[in-house]
Enzyme design. Structure first.
Site, PDB file in Angstrom:
ATOM      1  N   ARG A  55       0.816  -1.217   0.000  1.00 24.01           N
ATOM      2  CA  ARG A  55       0.000   0.000   0.000  1.00 24.01           C
ATOM      3  C   ARG A  55       0.848   1.265   0.000  1.00 24.01           C
ATOM      4  NH1 ARG A  55      -3.038  -0.546   4.782  1.00 24.01           N
ATOM      5  NH2 ARG A  55      -1.596   0.884   5.776  1.00 24.01           N
ATOM      6  N   TYR A 108     -16.139  19.750 -11.538  1.00 26.41           N
ATOM      7  CA  TYR A 108     -16.681  18.405 -11.786  1.00 26.41           C
ATOM      8  C   TYR A 108     -17.685  18.083 -10.669  1.00 26.41           C
ATOM      9  CZ  TYR A 108     -16.222  13.255 -12.244  1.00 26.41           C
ATOM     10  OH  TYR A 108     -16.436  11.915 -12.400  1.00 26.41           O
ATOM     11  N   LYS A 205      -9.053   9.055 -17.898  1.00 18.25           N
ATOM     12  CA  LYS A 205      -9.419   9.709 -19.155  1.00 18.25           C
ATOM     13  C   LYS A 205      -8.324   9.491 -20.204  1.00 18.25           C
ATOM     14  CE  LYS A 205     -12.996  10.846 -16.767  1.00 18.25           C
ATOM     15  NZ  LYS A 205     -13.121  12.025 -15.949  1.00 18.25           N
TER      16      LYS A 205
END
Ligand SMILES: *Cc1c(COP(=O)(O)O)cnc(C)c1O
Length: 388
Positions: A55, A108, A205
């Site tokens: 992690r 957004y 994206k």
């Protein structure tokens, strides 16, 4: 030839930190690790031991982060499981109870929800500001203002913010600046070059570019900012999946090529849409007629593949007839993939500083890599179904 002499596209393809971690393999195998073994007690107790636990980072995490930091001209980057997670983690890193945040009104919408829900519960006050405010943002600042958040161009309508000016005002008052740079995907604009402290990316994206992974990144301007962000990702358990980072790495190799194509194709579609009677306005900062064109020319390489249109006022059934007739623009969230998409937008629901009072339906097109003439022919046949 030193790396600093290389042009951006060359650097992106050859970026990544320490290939000795991989014995020189050109595409490093994605290392899948939770547990990392220590050779002995000395190594376990050494605070500088390089890799401790999956992690907190592996050699592959490091490679991905270095490539993203290089793209954004940042000091270092941190991976996140999504763009939204990168954004929320960075905001949590800097904001404390009682702080004031200035948030752009065209943000957004899920970022807005986070502010209104989680930050509000944390005791952070949020004021939304006009994306075109420029230096006047100073008037909205108070003693408690800790951070200014920008997203440029704005979601759905693509207002370009004067990032250099806002950063200058913020710096004079010791206020942290964060920029959602997903639109530019590190290629078209580099907020850290203009003095911003943090650049945030949805790598879902253009960076991945193939609509099959969720991924984000947080990029820090300097070591001090990085330490604050790293503390947040460690405390919040923010890390990205290795398979997703591998996709991100693959996407980086063709990113510049795809962005250039996206810009050229979308410009052609935007110009064509401008000539249509059904359309009240086209939103595309790469059009000379767009009010954001001057700032785009000043600060950006070019616009990306997103084009919005405001349809002339019409019945919902007519809007539906148009959108349902489209064959190459299926309705779907997201953008930046190879395929074209359509997403209806409803700004009335998520704007408070600058009211949205247009009657027509706003539609956002993601222009993909299909043949542009085919896309135009598809739009043309669908417009025949639109009565206004
Ligand atoms: C999609 C998007 C995000 C969120 O990214 P995810 O990877 O989907 O979580 C953030 N900002 C902007 C501008 C976006 O378009």
């Amino acid at each position: 030839m030193g790396k600093k002499d290389l042009k951006e596209e060359t650097r992106t393809i050859h970026s990544g930190c320490d290939l000795s971690d991989y014995k020189g393999i050109v595409n490093p195998p994605p290392i899948k690790a939770s547990t990392i073994l220590y050779p002995d007690l000395d190594a376990y107790e050494n605070p500088n031991h390089k890799y401790r636990y999956g992690r907190n980072g592996t050699p592959y995490t490091n490679k991905f982060s270095c490539a993203i930091a290089a793209l954004e001209n940042g000091y270092a980057a941190l991976p996140a499981p999504s763009g939204l997670s990168a954004i929320t983690t960075a905001l949590m890193a800097f904001l404390n109870r009682g702080d004031h945040l200035l948030m752009v009104d065209t943000v957004y919408p899920p970022t807005r929800s986070f502010c209104n829900d989680v930050l509000a519960r944390m005791g952070v006050s949020v004021d939304y500001y006009d994306p075109l405010i420029g230096a006047d943002i100073e008037r909205l600042m108070n003693d408690k203002t800790r951070a200014i958040y920008m997203e440029s161009p704005g979601s759905a309508t693509f207002e370009i913010q004067d990032v250099p000016v806002i950063v200058k005002v913020a710096k004079a008052r010791g206020v942290v600046t964060l920029v959602d740079n997903s639109y530019a995907s590190g290629v078209l604009f580099k907020p850290l070059d203009h003095g911003a402290d943090v650049s945030l990316l949805s790598c879902t994206k253009y960076i991945n570019g193939h609509s099959d992974a969720m991924l984000g990144a947080i990029v820090a301007r300097d070591a001090e900012v990085f330490a604050i962000l790293k503390r947040a990702t460690d405390n919040l358990g923010v890390c990205a999946g290795v398979d997703e980072m591998e996709k991100g790495m693959r996407g980086l190799n063709t990113l510049h090529l795809r962005m250039k194509e996206a810009g050229e194709r979308a410009l052609k579609i935007a110009q064509w849409l401008e000539g249509r009677d059904e359309v009240a306005r086209v939103y595309y900062p790469g059009l000379e007629s767009d009010p954001n064109y001057a700032l785009l020319k000043r600060d950006y390489k070019h616009a990306n593949g997103l084009v919005s249109i405001l349809l002339k006022p019409a019945e919902r059934s007519s809007v539906k007839a148009f959108t349902d007739a489209l064959e190459l623009f299926p309705i779907g969230s997201s953008w930046g993939g190879y395929e074209s998409l359509l997403q209806p937008q409803y700004p009335t629901k998520c704007r408070t500083a600058v009211a949205w009072d247009h009657e027509g339906q706003l539609l956002r097109f993601q222009v993909g890599l299909e043949d542009t003439d085919d896309l135009i022919a598809d739009l043309e046949q669908a417009f025949e179904k639109f009565d206004f």
